[in-house]
Enzyme design. Structure first.
Site, PDB file in Angstrom:
ATOM      1  N   TYR A 226       0.231   2.517  -3.271  1.00  0.00           N
ATOM      2  CA  TYR A 226       0.135   3.023  -1.904  1.00  0.00           C
ATOM      3  C   TYR A 226      -1.330   3.223  -1.534  1.00  0.00           C
ATOM      4  O   TYR A 226      -2.171   3.409  -2.411  1.00  0.00           O
ATOM      5  CB  TYR A 226       0.791   4.406  -1.793  1.00  0.00           C
ATOM      6  CG  TYR A 226       2.222   4.499  -2.205  1.00  0.00           C
ATOM      7  CD1 TYR A 226       3.223   4.601  -1.255  1.00  0.00           C
ATOM      8  CD2 TYR A 226       2.576   4.510  -3.547  1.00  0.00           C
ATOM      9  CE1 TYR A 226       4.557   4.723  -1.623  1.00  0.00           C
ATOM     10  CE2 TYR A 226       3.909   4.626  -3.932  1.00  0.00           C
ATOM     11  CZ  TYR A 226       4.892   4.729  -2.966  1.00  0.00           C
ATOM     12  OH  TYR A 226       6.204   4.844  -3.332  1.00  0.00           O
TER      13      TYR A 226
ATOM     14  N   HIS B 182       5.277   4.332   2.462  1.00  0.00           N
ATOM     15  CA  HIS B 182       5.748   3.013   2.053  1.00  0.00           C
ATOM     16  C   HIS B 182       4.708   2.349   1.153  1.00  0.00           C
ATOM     17  O   HIS B 182       3.561   2.199   1.541  1.00  0.00           O
ATOM     18  CB  HIS B 182       5.992   2.171   3.302  1.00  0.00           C
ATOM     19  CG  HIS B 182       6.458   0.795   2.983  1.00  0.00           C
ATOM     20  ND1 HIS B 182       7.707   0.550   2.459  1.00  0.00           N
ATOM     21  CD2 HIS B 182       5.842  -0.401   3.065  1.00  0.00           C
ATOM     22  CE1 HIS B 182       7.832  -0.755   2.255  1.00  0.00           C
ATOM     23  NE2 HIS B 182       6.717  -1.348   2.613  1.00  0.00           N
TER      24      HIS B 182
ATOM     25  N   LYS C  86       6.750  -5.699   0.601  1.00  0.00           N
ATOM     26  CA  LYS C  86       5.517  -5.455  -0.125  1.00  0.00           C
ATOM     27  C   LYS C  86       4.880  -6.799  -0.469  1.00  0.00           C
ATOM     28  O   LYS C  86       5.513  -7.840  -0.353  1.00  0.00           O
ATOM     29  CB  LYS C  86       5.814  -4.691  -1.427  1.00  0.00           C
ATOM     30  CG  LYS C  86       6.564  -3.388  -1.193  1.00  0.00           C
ATOM     31  CD  LYS C  86       6.772  -2.623  -2.466  1.00  0.00           C
ATOM     32  CE  LYS C  86       7.924  -1.632  -2.346  1.00  0.00           C
ATOM     33  NZ  LYS C  86       7.891  -0.755  -1.166  1.00  0.00           N
TER      34      LYS C  86
END
Lengths: 361, 361
Positions: free
Chosen positions: A299, A306, A337
């Site tokens: 992160y 998220h 991602k």
């Protein structure tokens, strides 16, 4: 087209001469000289769409089946190259087949007008690619100032495209955790993790720097990478020596002792730890990626909800099967991602991060 | 609780005697005799929640830190067992720690009232499990009439649960394709796939039985498993012999010749093919699973829009790392499919299909 264009299969290429060649030349095929020399892929597509008649050296017309059979004999990778070439042409791109790679131009651009933007390396679903090759691809790309694409033809003859680029992980925003803790706090080994007992420090490390997992009783469960990282910075002290019998000649030097233990249960611990520490030093928040089958999820400090990246460390001699690459990228994509592979180009070399993503062409 | 309950750590267990034992007995802990013998996990949770005081054999009270340290020395897997035990108790289950596995009862049930429904095998994120062990787990489950669960504690001390069961793939609905084709049709080898030229047969095989990929020109691109399958049933004939130079002593026997070639470019082709053929014979529709990183995606004939299963063939000596298992199951789950691993328990043995899924407890 009304003129019947004729080419001859000769020396592993298809040669079109004279005025016919000129017409082809304007359409982005082949190489322009006094005659046009078509690659096997170019010729096959023109033959398939009935825009070209191809003869053998004896002047006999070849059917598509005959031509393809000969092409496979000439170039063992022809089959999959042909599929990728067809697919790219079908999507409206100008493509120039090279020896190893295809050169891909932006839509509507003629070769020569502008440089190619991408080079496309061609694979079948059952091929492999090594981490070393991925690294080399990036160096090649930098030198040529082009972006690399991996094209993979699967068993259904569907082509999937992957972009490969250096991952940009640098950030200014983070700060490393724990500088404001002045006294060492005690942790106890609990199998393959440690418990931190001081409830205030536990809550502080958890809430401010996202270390570990806080239990109901306000104790902090730290993973080995986290514990080693904090120990190396002098913040933790390992309570007791449950492993003294095994390592009786090892002085209880905290960090080093924990590393030794971690390596005894996970031989590649240091590789993984070095990635962890590197990412932490970049100011990122790093947690386990287990649920996504990779080492870490990462992160940014300003965007904690998220995770942005899945990061997986690979040994420098790792060889991907393409389904393995596909699986990792598909999974990352499915959870919004980026999939990043970390590796060293050589033992002891610098860490590199390569971002591989699905590409919609 | 007002009474201070006391137990003694002795012989790797914690023993609670007399009336105190009775109270614990009713709460689903330990084993009921004249005294209660608590497992280390049970004792640790009672100590952590201040419901029990634990002394060593000399009668000195142990802190939680001291107790955990001793427990890890007694049982190396204690750390992860403790995490899983805590997690299951926290979810309201009655759990009995056994030697290898935990016994899990439905919520609200006391041990003895009803049999345990599940047995839970405990892993850390860095453990492995072999395909052989998966197979043995299923045999054990069948014999004990319980369902197996894999519990995996990750680095964040979060526990993920996986159910493991025999996959039910049988179907009555399908029919095998191509019985109505009476004449052999010609195919040409194109790298690692083949082209079928007859446009009528191509369209028929594609539309009726979902074989291959139909090109704009109505030719059918077949994968090797598809081509071998159709050849073995006498429907296709391989055009020419592009590999005769390499295999000049091989008679052009179609299927066998193609298999030999396929194996030369993909050593484990036959393993994969046998799974393909087995699934086809079960009446299922089988396509490549490349985009999901597995060998096949499988549909039922009555439900063609959405594939139901991802099926991956593994060699019988395959050992999963748990992140690898997690990745495959997470990916399948994300695209609403079941992840099924195919393997043989021994070389030449029957094919087995094991369905592994994420379980919300």
């Amino acid at each position: 087209m009304l003129i019947e264009m004729r080419g001859e299969l000769s020396g592993g290429k298809v040669v079109v001469e004279g005025s016919e060649a000129e017409i082809l030349g304007f359409r982005g095929f082949g190489k322009k000289k006094d005659r046009i020399v078509l690659s096997l892929e170019e010729a096959a597509v023109l033959l398939e769409t009935s825009k070209l008649v191809i003869t053998d050296e004896g002047g006999t017309d070849l059917t598509l089946a005959e031509f393809l059979k000969l092409a496979v004999e000439i170039a063992p990778k022809f089959g999959v190259r042909y599929l990728v070439y067809r697919d790219l042409k079908g999507r409206g791109y100008v493509v120039q087949p090279g020896r190893a790679d295809f050169w891909l131009y932006p839509r509507g651009v003629k070769p020569g007008e502008k440089p190619a933007r991408y080079f496309v390396r061609i694979f079948s679903e059952r091929d492999c690619i090594s981490v070393k090759e991925l690294g080399e691809l990036l160096i090649l790309a930098r030198n040529m100032r082009k972006e690399p694409i991996l094209a993979v033809a699967d068993e259904e003859s569907d082509v999937t495209y992957y972009e490969v680029k250096e991952a940009k992980l640098e950030t200014q925003e983070g700060k490393e955790g724990g500088d404001d803790i002045t006294e060492k706090v005690t942790v106890t080994l609990l199998g393959d993790r440690v418990i931190l007992w001081d409830t205030d420090v536990a809550e502080y490390l958890y809430r401010t720097y996202f270390f570990g997992t806080l239990t109901k009783e306000k104790r902090l469960l730290l993973s080995f990478p986290e514990a080693v990282y904090l120990m190396k910075r002098g913040l933790l002290e390992l309570n007791g020596a449950p492993l003294e019998s095994q390592y009786s000649n090892v002085k209880p030097l905290n960090g080093e002792r924990l590393i030794k233990y971690a390596r005894s249960i996970e031989p590649e611990f240091m590789d993984k730890y070095q990635v962890y520490a590197d990412l932490m030093e970049k100011g990122l928040i790093v947690k386990t990626g287990f649920k996504f089958g990779s080492h870490f999820r990462v992160y940014r400090a300003t965007q904690q909800k998220h995770s942005l990246y899945l990061i997986h460390m690979l040994p420098e001699d790792h060889v991907f099967t393409l389904p393995e690459l596909s699986r990792a990228v598909r999974l990352a994509h499915g959870v919004k991602k980026r999939m990043i592979f970390a590796f060293r180009e050589q033992e002891g070399g610098a860490l590199r991060y390569v971002d591989v993503g699905r590409m919609k062409l």
